[in-house]
Design a protein around this motif. Sequence first.
Motif, PDB file in Angstrom:
ATOM      1  N   ASP A  20       0.837  -1.213   0.000  1.00 32.68           N
ATOM      2  CA  ASP A  20       0.000   0.000   0.000  1.00 32.68           C
ATOM      3  C   ASP A  20       0.866   1.255   0.000  1.00 32.68           C
ATOM      4  O   ASP A  20       0.583   2.216  -0.714  1.00 32.68           O
ATOM      5  N   ALA A  21       1.920   1.251   0.807  1.00 32.20           N
ATOM      6  CA  ALA A  21       2.838   2.396   0.833  1.00 32.20           C
ATOM      7  C   ALA A  21       3.564   2.521  -0.502  1.00 32.20           C
ATOM      8  O   ALA A  21       3.681   3.617  -1.053  1.00 32.20           O
ATOM      9  N   LEU A  22       4.040   1.408  -1.038  1.00 29.80           N
ATOM     10  CA  LEU A  22       4.757   1.410  -2.312  1.00 29.80           C
ATOM     11  C   LEU A  22       3.904   2.016  -3.423  1.00 29.80           C
ATOM     12  O   LEU A  22       4.394   2.788  -4.252  1.00 29.80           O
ATOM     13  N   CYS A  43       4.672   2.604 -10.323  1.00 28.94           N
ATOM     14  CA  CYS A  43       3.726   1.581  -9.839  1.00 28.94           C
ATOM     15  C   CYS A  43       2.669   2.202  -8.941  1.00 28.94           C
ATOM     16  O   CYS A  43       2.405   1.705  -7.839  1.00 28.94           O
ATOM     17  N   MET A  44       2.082   3.272  -9.376  1.00 29.02           N
ATOM     18  CA  MET A  44       1.059   3.930  -8.565  1.00 29.02           C
ATOM     19  C   MET A  44      -0.168   3.027  -8.434  1.00 29.02           C
ATOM     20  O   MET A  44      -0.437   2.189  -9.289  1.00 29.02           O
ATOM     21  N   ASP A  45      -0.894   3.217  -7.341  1.00 28.84           N
ATOM     22  CA  ASP A  45      -2.136   2.470  -7.084  1.00 28.84           C
ATOM     23  C   ASP A  45      -1.923   0.960  -7.183  1.00 28.84           C
ATOM     24  O   ASP A  45      -2.691   0.247  -7.820  1.00 28.84           O
ATOM     25  N   HIS A  48       6.959  -8.176  -7.713  1.00 25.89           N
ATOM     26  CA  HIS A  48       6.857  -8.879  -6.436  1.00 25.89           C
ATOM     27  C   HIS A  48       8.015  -8.410  -5.573  1.00 25.89           C
ATOM     28  O   HIS A  48       9.017  -7.913  -6.071  1.00 25.89           O
ATOM     29  N   ILE A  49       7.802  -8.516  -4.285  1.00 26.31           N
ATOM     30  CA  ILE A  49       8.735  -7.963  -3.306  1.00 26.31           C
ATOM     31  C   ILE A  49       9.445  -9.115  -2.600  1.00 26.31           C
ATOM     32  O   ILE A  49       8.791 -10.011  -2.064  1.00 26.31           O
ATOM     33  N   GLU A  50      10.760  -9.060  -2.612  1.00 28.35           N
ATOM     34  CA  GLU A  50      11.574 -10.034  -1.885  1.00 28.35           C
ATOM     35  C   GLU A  50      12.254  -9.285  -0.742  1.00 28.35           C
ATOM     36  O   GLU A  50      13.024  -8.356  -0.980  1.00 28.35           O
TER      37      GLU A  50
END
Length: 143
Positions: free
Chosen positions: A29-31, A38-40, A64-66
């Motif tokens: 959500d913050a990202l 990569c808005m919204d 994706h986040i690692e």
Amino acid sequence: MIEGDLAHSVSVKVDASPEDAFDFMIDPDALGRWALGCMDLQRDGLDGVYTGTSIFDGSRSWLHIEADRIQHVVHYHLGNAEVRKPRIQARVSQVGDEVTVTLLAQRGADMDDARWERLRRSHELEILIIQAHCPQWVSRSRP
């Protein structure tokens, strides 16, 4: 490509603990509020994959986040729905009482000069957004 033009990094001090700053950097959500490409950000239905919209041209990207909680390093794997590569890294570090967030971008071989310049300038703005929003996120996330 000139060797010095292969990567770009920016850093700021943040008013948060290293753990809170790290949690902010891995929060989708913050990202989706600070990452201009990569808005919204929204979950894509695939396990751990998100999709967002570029503020510049409206194009969609997937990520994706690692997260390495021990080293306080985040790798953002970017690309399309099928293939994503680790192109952006965030590192949270603490020296004494100061907590720093660093963004590191690696230039892809397919990235032309204009796209690379836009990414570099974007990170210079994004790091300031991170600095402003991280403490606010921390205060909202605490009961």
